[in-house]
Design a protein around this motif. Structure first.
Motif, PDB file in Angstrom:
ATOM      1  N   LYS A   1      96.538 -68.943 -36.545  1.00 40.35           N
ATOM      2  CA  LYS A   1      95.959 -68.017 -37.514  1.00 40.35           C
ATOM      3  C   LYS A   1      95.544 -68.752 -38.779  1.00 40.35           C
ATOM      4  N   ASP A   2      94.284 -68.596 -39.148  1.00 38.93           N
ATOM      5  CA  ASP A   2      93.728 -69.164 -40.386  1.00 38.93           C
ATOM      6  C   ASP A   2      93.826 -70.685 -40.430  1.00 38.93           C
ATOM      7  N   LEU A   3      93.855 -71.313 -39.260  1.00 36.70           N
ATOM      8  CA  LEU A   3      93.898 -72.774 -39.184  1.00 36.70           C
ATOM      9  C   LEU A   3      92.827 -73.275 -38.231  1.00 36.70           C
ATOM     10  N   ASP A   4      92.206 -74.399 -38.591  1.00 41.70           N
ATOM     11  CA  ASP A   4      91.208 -75.046 -37.745  1.00 41.70           C
ATOM     12  C   ASP A   4      91.758 -76.360 -37.201  1.00 41.70           C
ATOM     13  N   ILE A   5      91.051 -76.911 -36.222  1.00 43.55           N
ATOM     14  CA  ILE A   5      91.318 -78.278 -35.780  1.00 43.55           C
ATOM     15  C   ILE A   5      90.576 -79.188 -36.754  1.00 43.55           C
ATOM     16  N   GLY A   6      91.291 -79.760 -37.687  1.00 45.09           N
ATOM     17  CA  GLY A   6      90.663 -80.523 -38.768  1.00 45.09           C
ATOM     18  C   GLY A   6      90.647 -82.012 -38.485  1.00 45.09           C
ATOM     19  N   HIS A   7      89.440 -82.589 -38.424  1.00 45.42           N
ATOM     20  CA  HIS A   7      89.290 -84.025 -38.202  1.00 45.42           C
ATOM     21  C   HIS A   7      89.726 -84.835 -39.426  1.00 45.42           C
ATOM     22  N   LEU A   8      90.351 -85.985 -39.196  1.00 38.50           N
ATOM     23  CA  LEU A   8      90.543 -86.960 -40.266  1.00 38.50           C
ATOM     24  C   LEU A   8      89.349 -87.912 -40.313  1.00 38.50           C
ATOM     25  N   SER A   9      88.992 -88.493 -39.179  1.00 41.11           N
ATOM     26  CA  SER A   9      87.739 -89.241 -39.080  1.00 41.11           C
ATOM     27  C   SER A   9      86.699 -88.281 -38.520  1.00 41.11           C
ATOM     28  N   PRO A  10      85.817 -87.750 -39.350  1.00 43.44           N
ATOM     29  CA  PRO A  10      84.889 -86.715 -38.877  1.00 43.44           C
ATOM     30  C   PRO A  10      83.708 -87.306 -38.111  1.00 43.44           C
ATOM     31  N   SER A  11      83.180 -86.531 -37.184  1.00 41.58           N
ATOM     32  CA  SER A  11      82.053 -87.014 -36.378  1.00 41.58           C
ATOM     33  C   SER A  11      80.833 -87.298 -37.246  1.00 41.58           C
ATOM     34  N   GLY A  12      80.676 -86.539 -38.345  1.00 41.08           N
ATOM     35  CA  GLY A  12      79.521 -86.730 -39.214  1.00 41.08           C
ATOM     36  C   GLY A  12      79.509 -88.040 -39.962  1.00 41.08           C
ATOM     37  N   HIS A  13      80.631 -88.755 -39.984  1.00 39.33           N
ATOM     38  CA  HIS A  13      80.701 -90.052 -40.657  1.00 39.33           C
ATOM     39  C   HIS A  13      80.533 -91.214 -39.685  1.00 39.33           C
ATOM     40  N   GLN A  14      80.260 -90.907 -38.411  1.00 35.76           N
ATOM     41  CA  GLN A  14      80.085 -91.941 -37.392  1.00 35.76           C
ATOM     42  C   GLN A  14      78.609 -92.076 -37.028  1.00 35.76           C
ATOM     43  N   PHE A  15      78.217 -93.288 -36.586  1.00 36.00           N
ATOM     44  CA  PHE A  15      76.797 -93.580 -36.383  1.00 36.00           C
ATOM     45  C   PHE A  15      76.312 -93.275 -34.975  1.00 36.00           C
ATOM     46  N   THR A  16      77.034 -93.720 -33.961  1.00 33.15           N
ATOM     47  CA  THR A  16      76.551 -93.595 -32.589  1.00 33.15           C
ATOM     48  C   THR A  16      77.059 -92.322 -31.930  1.00 33.15           C
ATOM     49  N   LYS A  17      76.413 -91.960 -30.838  1.00 31.04           N
ATOM     50  CA  LYS A  17      76.846 -90.800 -30.056  1.00 31.04           C
ATOM     51  C   LYS A  17      78.267 -91.001 -29.554  1.00 31.04           C
TER      52      LYS A  17
ATOM     53  N   ILE B   1     102.282 -85.392 -20.840  1.00 27.98           N
ATOM     54  CA  ILE B   1     101.266 -85.563 -21.887  1.00 27.98           C
ATOM     55  C   ILE B   1     101.764 -84.982 -23.206  1.00 27.98           C
ATOM     56  N   LYS B   2     102.423 -83.836 -23.145  1.00 24.19           N
ATOM     57  CA  LYS B   2     102.849 -83.112 -24.342  1.00 24.19           C
ATOM     58  C   LYS B   2     104.010 -83.773 -25.075  1.00 24.19           C
ATOM     59  N   GLU B   3     104.718 -84.668 -24.427  1.00 26.57           N
ATOM     60  CA  GLU B   3     105.961 -85.174 -24.993  1.00 26.57           C
ATOM     61  C   GLU B   3     105.770 -85.838 -26.354  1.00 26.57           C
ATOM     62  N   SER B   4     104.734 -86.653 -26.505  1.00 24.55           N
ATOM     63  CA  SER B   4     104.560 -87.419 -27.741  1.00 24.55           C
ATOM     64  C   SER B   4     103.226 -87.179 -28.434  1.00 24.55           C
ATOM     65  N   GLN B   5     102.521 -86.136 -28.043  1.00 19.39           N
ATOM     66  CA  GLN B   5     101.242 -85.841 -28.692  1.00 19.39           C
ATOM     67  C   GLN B   5     100.895 -84.377 -28.514  1.00 19.39           C
ATOM     68  N   ALA B   6      99.982 -83.914 -29.345  1.00 22.24           N
ATOM     69  CA  ALA B   6      99.506 -82.540 -29.243  1.00 22.24           C
ATOM     70  C   ALA B   6      98.539 -82.411 -28.068  1.00 22.24           C
ATOM     71  N   VAL B   7      98.489 -81.216 -27.505  1.00 23.82           N
ATOM     72  CA  VAL B   7      97.519 -80.890 -26.463  1.00 23.82           C
ATOM     73  C   VAL B   7      96.702 -79.703 -26.952  1.00 23.82           C
ATOM     74  N   LEU B   8      95.648 -79.385 -26.217  1.00 23.47           N
ATOM     75  CA  LEU B   8      94.724 -78.362 -26.695  1.00 23.47           C
ATOM     76  C   LEU B   8      95.399 -77.002 -26.854  1.00 23.47           C
ATOM     77  N   ASP B   9      96.334 -76.683 -25.986  1.00 21.55           N
ATOM     78  CA  ASP B   9      97.032 -75.398 -26.094  1.00 21.55           C
ATOM     79  C   ASP B   9      97.744 -75.247 -27.439  1.00 21.55           C
ATOM     80  N   ASP B  10      98.151 -76.364 -28.053  1.00 18.37           N
ATOM     81  CA  ASP B  10      98.832 -76.297 -29.347  1.00 18.37           C
ATOM     82  C   ASP B  10      97.926 -75.764 -30.448  1.00 18.37           C
ATOM     83  N   TYR B  11      96.614 -75.871 -30.245  1.00 17.48           N
ATOM     84  CA  TYR B  11      95.667 -75.439 -31.280  1.00 17.48           C
ATOM     85  C   TYR B  11      94.996 -74.102 -30.962  1.00 17.48           C
ATOM     86  N   LYS B  12      95.419 -73.479 -29.875  1.00 12.77           N
ATOM     87  CA  LYS B  12      94.851 -72.181 -29.525  1.00 12.77           C
ATOM     88  C   LYS B  12      95.647 -71.060 -30.183  1.00 12.77           C
ATOM     89  N   GLY B  13      94.948 -70.108 -30.752  1.00  5.41           N
ATOM     90  CA  GLY B  13      95.597 -68.937 -31.320  1.00  5.41           C
ATOM     91  C   GLY B  13      96.229 -69.144 -32.674  1.00  5.41           C
TER      92      GLY B  13
END
Length: 275
Positions: free
Chosen positions: A135-151, A121-133
Protein backbone atom coordinates in the motif's frame (compact mmCIF):
# COMPACT_ATOMS: atom_id res chain seq x y z
CA UNK A 1 51.05 -33.24 -18.95
CA UNK A 2 51.19 -32.02 -15.37
CA UNK A 3 51.19 -28.40 -16.52
CA UNK A 4 48.21 -29.07 -18.79
CA UNK A 5 46.23 -30.58 -15.92
CA UNK A 6 46.97 -27.54 -13.76
CA UNK A 7 45.73 -25.23 -16.53
CA UNK A 8 42.52 -27.24 -16.89
CA UNK A 9 41.98 -27.17 -13.11
CA UNK A 10 42.54 -23.41 -13.00
CA UNK A 11 40.02 -22.94 -15.82
CA UNK A 12 37.42 -24.97 -13.93
CA UNK A 13 37.96 -22.95 -10.80
CA UNK A 14 37.55 -19.72 -12.74
CA UNK A 15 34.30 -20.91 -14.31
CA UNK A 16 32.94 -21.53 -10.82
CA UNK A 17 33.93 -18.09 -9.56
CA UNK A 18 30.95 -16.03 -8.37
CA UNK A 19 30.39 -12.37 -9.11
CA UNK A 20 28.99 -11.97 -5.58
CA UNK A 21 32.33 -11.52 -3.87
CA UNK A 22 34.07 -9.96 -0.90
CA UNK A 23 35.11 -6.93 -2.93
CA UNK A 24 34.19 -5.07 -6.11
CA UNK A 25 37.45 -6.05 -7.82
CA UNK A 26 35.54 -7.30 -10.88
CA UNK A 27 33.79 -3.95 -11.45
CA UNK A 28 35.83 -1.08 -9.94
CA UNK A 29 34.96 1.13 -12.92
CA UNK A 30 31.70 2.19 -11.29
CA UNK A 31 33.49 3.91 -8.39
CA UNK A 32 35.63 7.05 -8.64
CA UNK A 33 39.28 5.98 -8.38
CA UNK A 34 37.95 2.43 -8.09
CA UNK A 35 37.24 2.89 -4.37
CA UNK A 36 33.77 2.15 -2.92
CA UNK A 37 32.29 3.90 0.15
CA UNK A 38 33.85 3.07 3.49
CA UNK A 39 32.67 0.29 5.78
CA UNK A 40 30.24 2.47 7.77
CA UNK A 41 27.45 1.50 5.37
CA UNK A 42 28.15 -2.24 5.47
CA UNK A 43 25.33 -4.44 6.82
CA UNK A 44 25.89 -7.53 8.94
CA UNK A 45 25.34 -9.92 6.04
CA UNK A 46 26.48 -8.16 2.86
CA UNK A 47 26.72 -9.26 -0.74
CA UNK A 48 28.82 -7.24 -3.18
CA UNK A 49 27.29 -7.68 -6.60
CA UNK A 50 28.85 -6.75 -9.91
CA UNK A 51 25.54 -6.48 -11.75
CA UNK A 52 26.02 -8.59 -14.85
CA UNK A 53 23.59 -8.98 -17.74
CA UNK A 54 24.23 -10.37 -21.22
CA UNK A 55 27.89 -10.89 -20.42
CA UNK A 56 28.60 -7.28 -19.39
CA UNK A 57 28.77 -5.37 -16.11
CA UNK A 58 26.39 -2.41 -15.83
CA UNK A 59 26.70 -1.16 -12.23
CA UNK A 60 27.65 -2.36 -8.74
CA UNK A 61 25.43 -3.00 -5.72
CA UNK A 62 26.08 -3.57 -2.04
CA UNK A 63 23.18 -5.78 -0.95
CA UNK A 64 21.83 -6.56 2.52
CA UNK A 65 20.87 -10.25 2.54
CA UNK A 66 19.08 -10.02 5.90
CA UNK A 67 16.91 -6.98 5.13
CA UNK A 68 16.58 -8.01 1.45
CA UNK A 69 17.25 -4.53 0.11
CA UNK A 70 20.28 -2.90 -1.50
CA UNK A 71 22.42 -0.61 0.65
CA UNK A 72 23.48 1.30 -2.44
CA UNK A 73 24.04 0.98 -6.17
CA UNK A 74 27.00 2.70 -7.86
CA UNK A 75 27.06 3.59 -11.54
CA UNK A 76 28.19 6.09 -14.16
CA UNK A 77 25.54 8.59 -15.18
CA UNK A 78 25.07 8.09 -18.93
CA UNK A 79 21.43 8.66 -19.95
CA UNK A 80 20.69 7.16 -23.36
CA UNK A 81 17.96 7.65 -25.98
CA UNK A 82 16.26 4.27 -25.57
CA UNK A 83 12.91 4.19 -23.80
CA UNK A 84 12.30 2.56 -20.43
CA UNK A 85 12.17 -1.19 -21.08
CA UNK A 86 9.21 -3.40 -20.15
CA UNK A 87 9.23 -4.02 -16.43
CA UNK A 88 9.89 -7.73 -16.19
CA UNK A 89 11.88 -8.41 -13.05
CA UNK A 90 15.07 -10.38 -12.48
CA UNK A 91 16.77 -11.89 -9.44
CA UNK A 92 20.36 -12.79 -8.55
CA UNK A 93 21.11 -16.54 -8.65
CA UNK A 94 24.47 -16.03 -6.95
CA UNK A 95 22.69 -15.16 -3.71
CA UNK A 96 21.18 -18.63 -3.55
CA UNK A 97 24.33 -20.60 -2.83
CA UNK A 98 27.07 -22.41 -4.70
CA UNK A 99 26.34 -22.40 -8.43
CA UNK A 100 27.97 -21.30 -11.67
CA UNK A 101 25.26 -18.83 -12.74
CA UNK A 102 26.89 -15.42 -12.96
CA UNK A 103 24.10 -13.31 -14.45
CA UNK A 104 20.80 -11.98 -13.21
CA UNK A 105 17.83 -13.92 -14.54
CA UNK A 106 14.14 -14.52 -13.93
CA UNK A 107 12.64 -16.52 -11.10
CA UNK A 108 10.92 -18.80 -13.63
CA UNK A 109 14.19 -19.57 -15.40
CA UNK A 110 15.80 -20.59 -12.11
CA UNK A 111 12.84 -22.76 -11.14
CA UNK A 112 12.08 -24.48 -14.44
CA UNK A 113 15.51 -24.65 -16.08
CA UNK A 114 17.87 -24.88 -13.10
CA UNK A 115 15.80 -26.81 -10.54
CA UNK A 116 15.87 -24.18 -7.79
CA UNK A 117 12.86 -23.81 -5.53
CA UNK A 118 11.16 -20.51 -4.79
CA UNK A 119 12.07 -20.94 -1.12
CA UNK A 120 15.75 -21.18 -2.07
CA UNK A 121 15.51 -17.97 -4.07
CA UNK A 122 13.64 -16.16 -1.29
CA UNK A 123 16.10 -17.02 1.46
CA UNK A 124 18.56 -14.16 0.90
CA UNK A 125 16.79 -11.80 -1.49
CA UNK A 126 13.44 -10.29 -2.32
CA UNK A 127 11.19 -11.86 -4.94
CA UNK A 128 8.43 -10.28 -6.99
CA UNK A 129 5.68 -11.49 -4.66
CA UNK A 130 7.24 -9.35 -1.90
CA UNK A 131 6.34 -6.23 -3.88
CA UNK A 132 2.79 -7.19 -4.78
CA UNK A 133 -0.05 -5.57 -2.89
CA UNK A 134 2.07 -3.03 -1.01
CA UNK A 135 0.00 0.00 0.00
CA UNK A 136 1.31 3.41 -1.09
CA UNK A 137 4.70 1.92 -1.97
CA UNK A 138 6.43 1.50 -5.34
CA UNK A 139 9.33 -0.63 -6.52
CA UNK A 140 11.90 2.15 -6.30
CA UNK A 141 15.11 1.87 -8.33
CA UNK A 142 18.44 2.97 -6.85
CA UNK A 143 20.20 2.82 -10.22
CA UNK A 144 17.38 4.03 -12.48
CA UNK A 145 16.99 2.88 -16.08
CA UNK A 146 16.86 6.52 -17.22
CA UNK A 147 20.47 7.04 -16.12
CA UNK A 148 21.77 4.15 -18.25
CA UNK A 149 22.88 4.42 -21.89
CA UNK A 150 22.30 1.07 -23.59
CA UNK A 151 19.21 -1.09 -23.87
CA UNK A 152 21.00 -3.85 -21.97
CA UNK A 153 22.03 -1.50 -19.15
CA UNK A 154 18.48 -0.24 -18.83
CA UNK A 155 17.10 -3.78 -18.60
CA UNK A 156 19.79 -4.63 -16.02
CA UNK A 157 18.33 -2.09 -13.59
CA UNK A 158 15.18 -4.24 -13.34
CA UNK A 159 16.62 -6.63 -10.83
CA UNK A 160 15.15 -6.91 -7.34
CA UNK A 161 18.64 -6.47 -5.89
CA UNK A 162 18.52 -2.85 -7.14
CA UNK A 163 15.17 -1.76 -5.68
CA UNK A 164 13.54 -0.89 -2.36
CA UNK A 165 9.98 -0.24 -1.15
CA UNK A 166 9.75 3.48 -1.90
CA UNK A 167 6.95 5.85 -0.94
CA UNK A 168 4.79 6.19 -4.05
CA UNK A 169 4.36 9.94 -3.80
CA UNK A 170 8.12 10.39 -3.44
CA UNK A 171 9.03 7.95 -6.22
CA UNK A 172 6.61 9.43 -8.73
CA UNK A 173 7.06 13.01 -7.60
CA UNK A 174 10.04 14.88 -6.21
CA UNK A 175 12.53 12.03 -6.43
CA UNK A 176 11.64 11.43 -10.06
CA UNK A 177 12.11 15.16 -10.66
CA UNK A 178 15.57 14.93 -9.11
CA UNK A 179 16.51 12.00 -11.35
CA UNK A 180 15.06 13.38 -14.59
CA UNK A 181 15.39 17.18 -14.29
CA UNK A 182 17.97 18.17 -11.68
CA UNK A 183 20.61 15.59 -12.60
CA UNK A 184 20.76 16.64 -16.29
CA UNK A 185 21.31 20.25 -15.20
CA UNK A 186 23.89 19.43 -12.55
CA UNK A 187 25.92 17.22 -14.89
CA UNK A 188 26.35 19.76 -17.67
CA UNK A 189 30.06 20.13 -18.37
CA UNK A 190 30.96 16.84 -16.68
CA UNK A 191 33.04 14.43 -18.73
CA UNK A 192 32.15 11.59 -16.34
CA UNK A 193 29.75 11.53 -13.40
CA UNK A 194 29.99 8.82 -10.78
CA UNK A 195 26.78 8.26 -8.81
CA UNK A 196 26.07 6.31 -5.63
CA UNK A 197 22.41 6.03 -4.66
CA UNK A 198 21.43 4.35 -1.43
CA UNK A 199 18.75 3.55 1.12
CA UNK A 200 19.05 3.91 4.89
CA UNK A 201 17.48 0.91 6.66
CA UNK A 202 14.29 1.79 8.51
CA UNK A 203 12.44 0.39 11.53
CA UNK A 204 9.53 -0.97 9.49
CA UNK A 205 9.31 -4.08 7.34
CA UNK A 206 6.90 -5.13 4.61
CA UNK A 207 5.65 -8.45 3.21
CA UNK A 208 5.45 -10.35 6.48
CA UNK A 209 8.69 -8.80 7.72
CA UNK A 210 10.63 -10.04 4.71
CA UNK A 211 11.68 -6.71 3.17
CA UNK A 212 12.85 -3.63 5.02
CA UNK A 213 11.25 -0.27 4.30
CA UNK A 214 14.07 2.31 4.21
CA UNK A 215 13.78 5.46 6.30
CA UNK A 216 15.62 7.61 3.74
CA UNK A 217 16.64 7.55 0.08
CA UNK A 218 19.85 9.39 -0.83
CA UNK A 219 22.13 9.99 -3.79
CA UNK A 220 25.65 11.39 -4.25
CA UNK A 221 27.43 12.47 -7.42
CA UNK A 222 31.06 13.13 -8.29
CA UNK A 223 31.52 15.17 -11.47
CA UNK A 224 34.79 15.03 -13.38
CA UNK A 225 36.03 17.64 -15.83
CA UNK A 226 39.07 16.71 -17.91
CA UNK A 227 39.51 13.60 -15.73
CA UNK A 228 39.79 15.66 -12.52
CA UNK A 229 37.12 16.33 -9.87
CA UNK A 230 35.10 19.37 -10.86
CA UNK A 231 32.11 19.30 -8.55
CA UNK A 232 30.18 17.08 -6.14
CA UNK A 233 26.71 17.15 -4.64
CA UNK A 234 24.09 15.06 -2.91
CA UNK A 235 20.40 14.73 -2.13
CA UNK A 236 18.42 12.96 0.59
CA UNK A 237 14.72 12.52 1.32
CA UNK A 238 12.66 10.79 3.97
CA UNK A 239 10.92 7.76 2.51
CA UNK A 240 7.49 9.05 3.47
CA UNK A 241 7.74 12.67 2.45
CA UNK A 242 6.05 14.59 -0.32
CA UNK A 243 8.54 17.39 0.16
CA UNK A 244 11.36 18.16 -2.22
CA UNK A 245 14.54 16.19 -1.39
CA UNK A 246 17.19 18.20 0.44
CA UNK A 247 19.88 19.31 -2.03
CA UNK A 248 23.21 19.20 -0.23
CA UNK A 249 26.91 19.43 -0.76
CA UNK A 250 28.66 16.07 -0.71
CA UNK A 251 30.19 16.99 2.64
CA UNK A 252 26.78 17.77 4.17
CA UNK A 253 25.29 14.57 2.79
CA UNK A 254 28.09 12.56 4.38
CA UNK A 255 27.40 14.33 7.67
CA UNK A 256 23.69 13.44 7.45
CA UNK A 257 24.51 9.82 6.70
CA UNK A 258 27.03 9.76 9.55
CA UNK A 259 24.24 10.84 11.91
CA UNK A 260 21.86 8.21 10.55
CA UNK A 261 24.36 5.33 10.61
CA UNK A 262 26.20 6.33 13.77
CA UNK A 263 29.60 5.99 12.09
CA UNK A 264 31.58 8.34 9.89
CA UNK A 265 30.52 7.87 6.27
CA UNK A 266 32.87 8.57 3.36
CA UNK A 267 31.38 8.03 -0.10
CA UNK A 268 34.20 8.91 -2.52
CA UNK A 269 37.22 8.25 -0.28
CA UNK A 270 37.67 12.02 0.24
CA UNK A 271 38.95 12.12 -3.34
CA UNK A 272 36.15 14.07 -5.01
CA UNK A 273 35.74 17.83 -4.79
CA UNK A 274 33.41 18.91 -1.98
CA UNK A 275 31.59 22.19 -2.40
Amino acid sequence: LGLLLLQVLASCLWLGHSEVVNSFDSCPQFFYDGIPPNDALNPNNPARICQRFRNSYHYATLYDRDRRIPVYSAYKYRPGPDKRPPGYWLVEPQLIGDNNLKEMTSEMNLIYNHSFTLDQIKESQAVLDDYKGLKDLDIGHLSPSGHQFTKESKIATFTLTNVVPQDSSLNRGKWMAYESKIMPKMTQGCTTTYVITGAVPGKENESNNRVNRPSHIWSAACCLGDEKPKDAWGAIAENKSKKKPDDLSLEDLEKRLTELYGEKVTLFNNACSQK
